[in-house]
Design a protein around this motif. Structure first.
Motif, PDB file in Angstrom:
ATOM      1  N   ARG A 152      32.212  -9.703  40.764  1.00 25.81           N
ATOM      2  CA  ARG A 152      32.686  -9.482  42.322  1.00 25.81           C
ATOM      3  C   ARG A 152      34.042  -9.116  42.262  1.00 25.81           C
ATOM      4  O   ARG A 152      34.768  -8.481  43.327  1.00 25.81           O
ATOM      5  CB  ARG A 152      32.429 -10.875  42.962  1.00 25.81           C
ATOM      6  CG  ARG A 152      31.139 -11.282  43.293  1.00 25.81           C
ATOM      7  CD  ARG A 152      30.877 -12.605  43.905  1.00 25.81           C
ATOM      8  NE  ARG A 152      29.496 -12.891  44.083  1.00 25.81           N
ATOM      9  CZ  ARG A 152      28.507 -12.620  44.946  1.00 25.81           C
ATOM     10  NH1 ARG A 152      28.984 -11.750  45.821  1.00 25.81           N
ATOM     11  NH2 ARG A 152      27.553 -12.997  45.019  1.00 25.81           N
ATOM     12  N   GLY A 155      35.691  -4.901  42.589  1.00 25.50           N
ATOM     13  CA  GLY A 155      35.867  -4.227  43.758  1.00 25.50           C
ATOM     14  C   GLY A 155      35.023  -2.914  43.938  1.00 25.50           C
ATOM     15  O   GLY A 155      33.710  -3.201  43.517  1.00 25.50           O
ATOM     16  N   ASP A 156      35.608  -1.903  44.326  1.00 27.95           N
ATOM     17  CA  ASP A 156      34.995  -0.624  44.554  1.00 27.95           C
ATOM     18  C   ASP A 156      34.404  -0.083  43.178  1.00 27.95           C
ATOM     19  O   ASP A 156      33.363   0.775  43.206  1.00 27.95           O
ATOM     20  CB  ASP A 156      35.630   0.468  45.140  1.00 27.95           C
ATOM     21  CG  ASP A 156      35.972   0.062  46.524  1.00 27.95           C
ATOM     22  OD1 ASP A 156      35.492  -0.743  47.093  1.00 27.95           O
ATOM     23  OD2 ASP A 156      37.070   0.725  47.189  1.00 27.95           O
ATOM     24  N   ALA A 157      34.956  -0.422  42.088  1.00 26.72           N
ATOM     25  CA  ALA A 157      34.390  -0.052  40.846  1.00 26.72           C
ATOM     26  C   ALA A 157      32.996  -0.769  40.520  1.00 26.72           C
ATOM     27  O   ALA A 157      32.296  -0.230  39.651  1.00 26.72           O
ATOM     28  CB  ALA A 157      35.276  -0.309  39.676  1.00 26.72           C
ATOM     29  N   LEU A 159      29.141  -1.614  41.018  1.00 32.61           N
ATOM     30  CA  LEU A 159      27.695  -1.003  41.569  1.00 32.61           C
ATOM     31  C   LEU A 159      26.668  -1.782  41.489  1.00 32.61           C
ATOM     32  O   LEU A 159      26.559  -2.548  40.309  1.00 32.61           O
ATOM     33  CB  LEU A 159      27.296   0.462  41.077  1.00 32.61           C
ATOM     34  CG  LEU A 159      28.499   1.427  41.373  1.00 32.61           C
ATOM     35  CD1 LEU A 159      27.944   2.589  40.409  1.00 32.61           C
ATOM     36  CD2 LEU A 159      28.752   1.761  42.667  1.00 32.61           C
ATOM     37  N   THR A 163      24.003  -0.645  46.268  1.00 25.32           N
ATOM     38  CA  THR A 163      24.767   0.034  46.456  1.00 25.32           C
ATOM     39  C   THR A 163      25.137   1.380  45.952  1.00 25.32           C
ATOM     40  O   THR A 163      25.722   2.665  46.042  1.00 25.32           O
ATOM     41  CB  THR A 163      26.345  -0.506  46.453  1.00 25.32           C
ATOM     42  OG1 THR A 163      26.559  -0.827  44.950  1.00 25.32           O
ATOM     43  CG2 THR A 163      26.505  -1.839  47.043  1.00 25.32           C
ATOM     44  N   GLU A 166      24.300   4.878  47.419  1.00 23.89           N
ATOM     45  CA  GLU A 166      25.225   5.293  48.417  1.00 23.89           C
ATOM     46  C   GLU A 166      26.526   6.371  47.801  1.00 23.89           C
ATOM     47  O   GLU A 166      27.205   6.767  48.537  1.00 23.89           O
ATOM     48  CB  GLU A 166      25.769   4.107  49.189  1.00 23.89           C
ATOM     49  CG  GLU A 166      24.708   3.378  49.789  1.00 23.89           C
ATOM     50  CD  GLU A 166      23.819   4.240  50.858  1.00 23.89           C
ATOM     51  OE1 GLU A 166      24.367   5.146  51.389  1.00 23.89           O
ATOM     52  OE2 GLU A 166      22.728   3.758  51.036  1.00 23.89           O
ATOM     53  N   GLU A 167      26.549   6.337  46.544  1.00 22.03           N
ATOM     54  CA  GLU A 167      27.696   6.815  45.694  1.00 22.03           C
ATOM     55  C   GLU A 167      27.610   8.349  46.105  1.00 22.03           C
ATOM     56  O   GLU A 167      26.285   8.917  46.036  1.00 22.03           O
ATOM     57  CB  GLU A 167      27.705   6.695  44.308  1.00 22.03           C
ATOM     58  CG  GLU A 167      28.164   5.535  43.954  1.00 22.03           C
ATOM     59  CD  GLU A 167      29.535   5.100  44.198  1.00 22.03           C
ATOM     60  OE1 GLU A 167      30.429   5.602  43.484  1.00 22.03           O
ATOM     61  OE2 GLU A 167      29.876   4.379  45.027  1.00 22.03           O
ATOM     62  N   GLY A 242      42.027   1.268  38.666  1.00 23.18           N
ATOM     63  CA  GLY A 242      40.639   1.181  39.312  1.00 23.18           C
ATOM     64  C   GLY A 242      39.685   1.257  38.274  1.00 23.18           C
ATOM     65  O   GLY A 242      38.463   1.116  38.623  1.00 23.18           O
ATOM     66  N   ASP A 256      34.541   4.053  34.430  1.00 28.90           N
ATOM     67  CA  ASP A 256      34.917   4.684  35.908  1.00 28.90           C
ATOM     68  C   ASP A 256      33.947   3.579  36.831  1.00 28.90           C
ATOM     69  O   ASP A 256      34.800   3.024  37.814  1.00 28.90           O
ATOM     70  CB  ASP A 256      34.326   6.030  36.389  1.00 28.90           C
ATOM     71  CG  ASP A 256      35.204   7.036  35.494  1.00 28.90           C
ATOM     72  OD1 ASP A 256      36.693   6.530  35.339  1.00 28.90           O
ATOM     73  OD2 ASP A 256      34.802   8.152  35.332  1.00 28.90           O
ATOM     74  N   ARG A 257      32.848   3.281  36.476  1.00 35.32           N
ATOM     75  CA  ARG A 257      32.033   2.334  37.271  1.00 35.32           C
ATOM     76  C   ARG A 257      31.247   1.393  36.502  1.00 35.32           C
ATOM     77  O   ARG A 257      30.956   1.476  35.308  1.00 35.32           O
ATOM     78  CB  ARG A 257      31.001   3.177  38.205  1.00 35.32           C
ATOM     79  CG  ARG A 257      31.720   4.059  39.013  1.00 35.32           C
ATOM     80  CD  ARG A 257      32.316   3.313  40.422  1.00 35.32           C
ATOM     81  NE  ARG A 257      32.758   3.775  41.413  1.00 35.32           N
ATOM     82  CZ  ARG A 257      33.940   4.402  41.543  1.00 35.32           C
ATOM     83  NH1 ARG A 257      35.028   4.162  40.685  1.00 35.32           N
ATOM     84  NH2 ARG A 257      34.258   5.307  42.688  1.00 35.32           N
TER      85      ARG A 257
END
Length: 467
Positions: A152, A155-157, A159, A163, A166-167, A242, A256-257
């Motif tokens: 959690r 953050g935005d990294a 998925l 979610t 929605e990328e 990030g 990246d993710r």
């Protein structure tokens, strides 16, 4: 305010909508209560958008076979990540509207309530300040991704399948944490679309495979397309730029993710289950009968992903029907469930059908193996990697289960599920027609191999039936 209905349904996914449709057809008064986005998990964030992504990946991956088949120019193909993800969302929206939202628009406004329903008694639900007296309550609230605190914090990294779709574009690099069926499907699809993928799982195997031979083959094949680390815990760390660093044993990668596919848990918190008057287990789950889906002896049923037993769309639909059948019968009716069938739409596909090896006695079973390498159609297709492992009762020859990792395993799995459902023996399965050249001949090989390990002899060669 209080109103009375025959049945109150919490949750408008596959199980809940199926139950409502059947109840309305039977003339019952029903109210459907839903909080959050409308739409079954499958159509909205699960099996359907993921299959749209997988289809794009598989079509693009075909270029790897083209040169072998004498087809040139495949090197000119490229991936438009934004277009791929755009089609995934468009298809998702179409299916959600067609099968869920569109259905809501057809029912009377009084039969659908948007809000968080909470049970205040075994025959009463409260939503938006209104109390609804119900003869029966059906809990069909679905499930949500499991996210430990360390994830959690990303953050935005971070998925999840809730979610991911929605990328706006494909990431350049991705860590998939949790290599069950979903993690393997998404990880391989992303890798085939050109994403740098690193997969991690604390278990020693992937896709939940119980057969060690199949598990070894799958790790070998999947490992050719993405980096895989198994059998070790994962520690994610958000970097200043990030991106995310994943530490797993002596391995460290920065991506990246991160896709967390650790699993899903039933949405049963804050439903007021403590007001049912039954003892809840450590997970907060009430006791229920898996054959009737009734909670204790109460007029309350828990179905679909909410009970966590078979969190798949087709099983959720069946469970919605089971709850309705019990309601209409007026007393508990146990139903025999269909033969377990699990499919991972990977490359090759991984299928588990019927009883699995970890639940069978090795002293009483016969095992038969069929290999794609020995199948003519597989050579024609230039897809010769894959195995079928079949399990049968050694004494009776009755087919019990199978594990497969092979192209188009979804079809072979359905064939075997029907055979197991009908209680067929290995010899009876061999009496079925097998055209040539087809992939089903690999299954035929596994059956023939299995028969050699069964007891007794046949009066005629296997596959022949006297007129």
């Amino acid at each position: 305010m209080t109103r009375k209905v025959d049945v109150a349904i919490l949750g408008s996914g596959s199980a809940g909508v199926t139950a409502m449709t059947s109840l309305l057809r039977a003339g019952k008064s029903v109210v459907l209560i839903n909080s959050g986005p409308e739409g079954t998990t499958c159509a909205r964030v699960g099996c359907m958008p993921s299959k749209a992504l997988i289809e794009a990946a598989n079509v693009y991956h075909e270029k790897t076979r083209m040169e072998m088949l004498g087809l040139n120019g495949a090197e000119g193909l490229s991936v438009d990540g934004q277009a791929v993800m755009g089609r995934v969302r468009a298809l998702r929206d179409f299916l959600v509207n067609r099968f869920i939202t569109g259905y809501h628009q057809k029912i009377d406004d009084s039969q659908f309530i948007a809000g968080h329903g909470r049970i205040v008694a075994p025959d009463c639900v409260e939503v938006n300040g209104e109390r609804i007296q119900a003869g029966v309550i059906i809990i069909a609230t679905g499930s949500s991704p499991i996210l430990p605190p360390a994830f959690r914090a990303l953050g935005d990294a971070l998925l999840t399948t809730d979610t991911l779709f929605e990328e706006p574009d494909l990431p350049k690099s991705l860590a998939v944490v949790g290599l069950g069926a979903i993690g393997c499907e998404i990880g391989l699809a992303m890798a085939r679309l050109g994403v740098e993928v690193h997969g991690f799982d604390a278990a020693p195997v992937v896709a939940g495979i119980k057969d060690p031979v199949i598990a070894e083959k799958v790790l070998e094949l999947f490992g050719k397309e993405m980096e895989i680390t198994t059998g070790t815990a994962v520690e994610p760390r958000l970097e200043a730029d990030g991106r995310v660093t994943i530490e797993a044993g002596d391995r460290s990668v920065t991506v990246d993710r991160v896709l967390a596919s650790i699993g899903r848990r039933p949405n049963i918190t804050d439903l007021g289950l403590e007001n049912l008057g039954v003892e809840l287990d450590a997970r907060g789950m009430p006791p229920f009968d898996p054959e009737t889906l009734q909670i204790g002896d109460l007029p309350v049923y828990i179905v679909g992903d909410a009970n966590g037993v078979r969190p798949l769309l087709h099983d959720s639909i069946e469970e919605g029907k089971i709850a309705v059948a019990n309601i209409l019968a007026g007393h508990p009716v146990p139903f025999r469930r269909r033969v377990p069938l699990a499919i991972a739409f990977t490359g090759p596909q991984v299928v588990a059908v019927g009883a699995q090896l970890d639940k069978l006695d090795p002293e009483t079973i016969a095992i038969g193996t069929g290999a794609a390498m020995n199948n003519g159609r597989s050579h024609v297709r230039a897809e010769t990697e894959g195995l079928v492992r079949l399990y049968a009762d050694k004494a009776s020859g009755r087919v019990l289960g199978a594990a497969l990792a092979i192209g188009d395993a979804e079809h072979l799995g359905h064939w075997l599920a029907l055979a197991i459902e009908r209680g067929l023996s290995v010899a009876e399965c061999l009496a079925a027609p097998y055209y040539h050249p087809v992939l089903e001949e690999t299954l035929q090989m596994a059956l023939q191999d299995c028969l050699t390990h069964c007891e007794g002899t046949l009066p005629f060669p296997p596959g022949l039936t006297p007129a």
